[in-house]
Write an enzyme that holds these catalytic residues in place. Structure first.
Site, mmCIF file in Angstrom:
data_model
loop_
_atom_site.group_PDB
_atom_site.id
_atom_site.type_symbol
_atom_site.label_atom_id
_atom_site.label_comp_id
_atom_site.label_asym_id
_atom_site.label_seq_id
_atom_site.Cartn_x
_atom_site.Cartn_y
_atom_site.Cartn_z
ATOM 1 N N ASP A 135 -10.422 -3.384 -3.820
ATOM 2 C CA ASP A 135 -9.211 -3.430 -3.743
ATOM 3 C C ASP A 135 -8.433 -4.493 -3.954
ATOM 4 O O ASP A 135 -9.235 -5.659 -3.896
ATOM 5 C CB ASP A 135 -8.892 -3.008 -1.949
ATOM 6 C CG ASP A 135 -7.451 -2.774 -1.820
ATOM 7 O OD1 ASP A 135 -6.711 -2.286 -2.622
ATOM 8 O OD2 ASP A 135 -7.136 -2.818 -0.457
ATOM 9 N N GLU A 136 -7.066 -4.626 -4.236
ATOM 10 C CA GLU A 136 -6.404 -5.755 -4.497
ATOM 11 C C GLU A 136 -7.199 -6.645 -5.653
ATOM 12 O O GLU A 136 -7.284 -7.642 -5.681
ATOM 13 C CB GLU A 136 -6.159 -6.809 -3.371
ATOM 14 C CG GLU A 136 -5.655 -6.183 -2.130
ATOM 15 C CD GLU A 136 -4.166 -5.911 -2.166
ATOM 16 O OE1 GLU A 136 -3.480 -6.357 -3.215
ATOM 17 O OE2 GLU A 136 -3.485 -5.513 -1.409
ATOM 18 N N LYS A 152 -1.918 3.297 -2.033
ATOM 19 C CA LYS A 152 -3.338 2.860 -2.623
ATOM 20 C C LYS A 152 -4.382 3.119 -1.533
ATOM 21 O O LYS A 152 -5.464 3.521 -1.749
ATOM 22 C CB LYS A 152 -3.445 1.783 -3.076
ATOM 23 C CG LYS A 152 -3.376 0.550 -2.224
ATOM 24 C CD LYS A 152 -3.168 -1.030 -3.087
ATOM 25 C CE LYS A 152 -2.927 -1.900 -2.020
ATOM 26 N NZ LYS A 152 -4.037 -2.112 -1.302
ATOM 27 N N THR A 153 -4.134 2.831 -0.379
ATOM 28 C CA THR A 153 -5.142 2.683 0.880
ATOM 29 C C THR A 153 -5.630 4.323 1.099
ATOM 30 O O THR A 153 -6.838 4.560 1.255
ATOM 31 C CB THR A 153 -4.560 2.238 2.015
ATOM 32 O OG1 THR A 153 -4.148 0.754 1.917
ATOM 33 C CG2 THR A 153 -5.618 2.213 3.058
ATOM 34 N N GLN A 185 1.873 -7.550 -9.035
ATOM 35 C CA GLN A 185 1.976 -8.078 -7.640
ATOM 36 C C GLN A 185 0.737 -9.289 -7.599
ATOM 37 O O GLN A 185 0.369 -9.626 -6.457
ATOM 38 C CB GLN A 185 1.728 -7.195 -6.434
ATOM 39 C CG GLN A 185 2.646 -6.211 -6.357
ATOM 40 C CD GLN A 185 2.685 -5.230 -5.010
ATOM 41 O OE1 GLN A 185 2.840 -6.036 -4.110
ATOM 42 N NE2 GLN A 185 2.349 -4.169 -5.220
ATOM 43 N N ARG A 200 9.864 -5.159 -0.766
ATOM 44 C CA ARG A 200 9.517 -5.320 0.889
ATOM 45 C C ARG A 200 10.326 -4.220 1.532
ATOM 46 O O ARG A 200 10.397 -3.941 2.577
ATOM 47 C CB ARG A 200 9.157 -6.436 1.536
ATOM 48 C CG ARG A 200 8.350 -7.522 0.955
ATOM 49 C CD ARG A 200 7.037 -6.811 0.780
ATOM 50 N NE ARG A 200 6.783 -6.408 -0.445
ATOM 51 C CZ ARG A 200 5.674 -5.638 -0.838
ATOM 52 N NH1 ARG A 200 4.858 -5.221 0.182
ATOM 53 N NH2 ARG A 200 5.498 -5.148 -2.132
#
Length: 759
Positions: free
Chosen positions: A218-219, A32-33, A249, A602
């Site tokens: 973002d987020e 996504k970044t 998330q 993770r």
């Protein structure tokens, strides 16, 4: 230059969407970044958007700095004018220019946490609010929650349904008045006052709507009510709002995050385009299959299925053990073997757990195995304040010559003994060549203590009482007496904050440590316990740059990735947490499931889920079922083989399934036995343990009655056996009895605790 050719089709579609609202559901590890930075560069280079008209908001200064650097490296001249910052930094800049429009001066002060505590403490004094009954942190927590929900003191007052809530509203109103008088804002005000500014001053809002024609967030799944309202106001004119997030998330409900902001995005922006980023660049397909299986059981989600071209990889492993200690030993053994044979570095491993209190066993097992480790997002178990406080009590009971321990706890919890009094005690001790504690015992002889004498004497009497009990009590009993007598846990309960709840859990884990010591060390003394703890806690010799295993909660692990992950404590009541199970709110379980999904994703190459049939909780044995999240994973996705098949011949796989892994390890259990529900007797026993744990022991010192024996009489003690009474001296609240025991020599004790039987 943008890197469109390096992006997958969905990423390219997200980057090249021009005008109108855009919702990007970015799965874990989906890049996504890269999409956000390429989108900013594309808007500037391909669509001629002035960098001045772009606002990109992230949640941390580190993320903002990284994004800004990447954009500047990619795009043409002028990218330094893109406004990339956090919500709070953005609002602070806006308020510095226009806050005078809503009654504050532009040179306002921003109060930090200590400043806020000072304000609330002063308010409580003026309103004569008992700090022992209503903690400052409780008021601050309520005020923060109300501000982030855009609720005023008046709204809180109207909805108050108890005396405590009425007090909170009263303190909140006065808190706001004090801040206004001092021309100060707290961190929550930075957002709330910006919303207020936009809602009251249309021209200011219009200015920033023109300024920020393209907005990227973002987020987005972590936004709360005030952040949503801020974004909604800014984007309402041009509606060029791009939000990136993952509803799967969203794990910060306890901080006020509202998953509804991302789930209902299309309700507020009906013309929005939805793009799912489902290709994962981090993990193997085996890990993703397990993650997909677990999260699919949530109903409150948009829905997506992660996939990867990284290959299948090894199957996710599940291991069940008899106890949490065996679980810790297993993890340490596996890490030691893999690092020893060179297949992994220590830094490749991460041990993830639901709460910080779970770290203690893993820390000890790693230390015993000589494996370096680091706690992320927290501190080592024995370095935590509440643990050091209680150990200092034990040290003072065991050894009054430990000045550091006695000084630490003479006013913990607060008993009105100030720094001036402590300094005078220290000076007296130094001038008379005695310990700090011995000086405190003689407080009535120290000049200048005044009313502090009675408070100091109360402290030393409490220590003397505990010393009397230490003669015949177990370490666990003594620790519980300290907790009850000081009210340490009760004070934390009054705070009512997430931090306080974690500290209570840590104290429960220290009780577990004491209980295990009592059970495993024959005739274990308090000194032996403190020595064992000191050896375990002494990890300062590890160098800062050393390659280490990482330990952290799943919350702390969000945004990180590791080649090998152990997700521990996979039991109902641990993960998902007990409060989420009993709350009756399905959204609580769904958040726990999202947290589990975060933990699973993770892992890059290897993932092992572990659980224990029994686990210590505040020193009591608790029986747990395997986590419902594990049961939601199809059987074929979990491995049941020994981790080291190369050490066995290829034709004895069934034998390996029955073996234990190392000394003291439980065997590898079949899927059927793993998933079998506990018997009714286990359930009842577990509930009995819970009831016992939740009802604390009451410890009170009562006026002692004169013993039924005299000096010279022969008596029996439950621990020290037969002895002769040497002397009986009447104390302030009890009789001090000196007995010469046949085996243990002379012992001094209080009669009420000694319970001596005359022969």
């Amino acid at each position: 230059m943008t890197d469109l050719e390096k992006l997958n089709p969905q990423q390219q579609e997200a980057v090249c969407h021009f005008e109108g609202p855009l919702l990007i559901l970015a799965g874990a590890g989906s890049g996504k970044t890269r999409v956000l930075t390429n989108r900013i560069a594309w808007l500037i280079e391909e669509k001629g958007v002035d960098p001045w008209n772009i606002l990109a908001i992230t949640f941390t200064n580190k993320a903002a700095s990284e994004m800004k650097n990447r954009v500047e490296a990619m795009a043409a001249e002028g990218t330094d004018r893109v406004w990339v910052s956090t919500f709070h930094s953005t609002c602070a800049r806006i308020l510095r220019r226009f806050i005078d429009r809503i009654g504050f001066a532009n040179n306002f002060t921003i109060y930090d946490t200590d400043d806020q505590k000072s304000v609330v403490k002063d308010i409580c004094k003026r309103y004569q609010i008992d700090p022992k009954q209503y903690k400052e942190r409780m008021f601050l927590s309520v005020i923060s929650s109300e501000k982030n929900a855009l609720r005023s003191p008046e709204a809180l007052e109207k909805s108050a349904g108890s005396h405590a809530e009425e007090l909170c509203a009263k303190v909140y109103r006065e808190y706001e008045r004090v801040l206004a008088v001092n021309n100060a804002l707290d961190f929550d005000d930075l957002l709330g006052k910006t919303v207020e500014l936009f809602e009251k001053c249309e021209d200011v809002l219009a200015y920033y709507q023109e300024r920020f024609r393209f907005i990227l967030i973002d987020e987005y799944q972590d936004t709360n009510a005030v952040q949503f309202r801020l974004v909604q106001l800014l984007a309402s004119k041009y509606r060029n709002l791009c939000v990136v997030g993952d509803d799967d998330q969203s794990i910060y409900k306890f901080r006020g995050a509202d998953i509804g902001n991302i789930l209902n995005f299309e309700k507020y922006f009906p013309e929005a385009k939805l793009i799912r980023l489902e290709q994962n660049y981090r993990s193997t397909q085996s890990v993703l299959d397990v993650a997909n299986a677990v999260i699919s059981h949530n109903t409150g989600r948009k829905g997506k299925t992660l996939w990867t071209s990284n290959g299948t990889g090894s199957r996710v492993l599940f291991r069940e053990f008899q106890s949490g200690y065996e679980e810790g030993e297993y993890v340490a053994t596996v890490i030691g073997k893999k690092a020893g044979n060179g297949s992994c570095r220590y830094g490749d491993f991460a041990i993830l757990y639901r709460t910080n209190a779970q770290s203690r066993i893993f820390e000890e097992k790693l230390l015993y195995a000589g494996i370096p480790y680091r706690i992320i997002g927290g501190v080592n178990f024995y370095a935590r304040k509440e643990i050091k406080d209680l150990l200092s009590y034990l040290k003072t009971v065991a050894n009054g010559r430990d000045d550091l321990a006695a000084r630490r706890i003479i006013n913990v919890p607060k008993r009105g003994i100030g720094e001036t009094t402590i300094t005078r005690i220290s000076d007296y001790a130094a001038s008379h060549g005695m310990s700090f504690y011995d000086a405190a015992v003689n407080a009535n002889e120290i000049p200048g203590l005044g009313r502090g004498v009675s408070k100091v004497k109360a402290f030393t009497y409490a220590i003397q009482t505990l010393r009397a009990k230490a003669e015949f009590d177990s370490v666990r009993q003594l620790l519980e007496d300290i907790i009850d007598q000081t009210g340490y846990v009760k004070e934390l309960e009054l705070e009512g904050t997430e931090e306080a709840r974690e500290r209570i859990e840590n104290i429960g884990e220290l009780i577990n440590k004491a209980a295990v010591f009592d059970e495993t060390v024959h005739d274990g003394t308090l000194d032996a316990f403190l020595e064992e703890v000191a050896l375990v806690a002494d990890i300062d010799s590890m160098e800062e740059g050393e390659d280490r295993v990482l330990l952290m909660t799943v919350h702390s692990a969000k945004g990180l990735e590791f080649p090998v992950v152990f997700l521990a404590g996979m039991e109902d009541g641990v993960f998902p947490s007990y409060p989420s199970i009993v709350s009756g709110d399905t959204s609580d379980i769904e958040e726990e499931r999202r947290l589990c999904y975060v933990g699973i994703t993770r892992a890059m190459k290897e993932l092992t889920l572990t659980c224990a049939k029994t686990r210590m909780v505040r020193g009591e044995l608790q029986f747990n079922r395997v986590s419902r999240f594990v049961k939601e994973i199809p059987e074929e996705l979990l491995g049941g083989e020994n981790l080291y098949p190369q050490s066995h011949s290829s034709d004895n796989r069934e034998d390996r399934k029955k073996e234990s892994f190392g000394t003291g390890m439980s065997g590898v259990y079949s899927r059927k036995s793993r998933m079998t529900a506990q018997s009714e007797s286990f359930r009842k026993e577990r509930e009995a343990f819970r009831e016992k744990v939740l009802v604390p022991k009451q410890f009170q010192v009562k006026q002692g009655q004169k013993p039924q024996y005299e000096e010279g009489d022969t008596v029996r003690h439950v621990k020290f056996g037969v002895g002769q009474v040497v002397s009986i001296v009447q104390g302030g609240r009890d009789y001090e009895v000196t007995v010469d025991f046949e085996k243990y020599g002379i012992k001094k004790m209080f009669a009420a605790f000694a319970k001596l039987e005359k022969l």
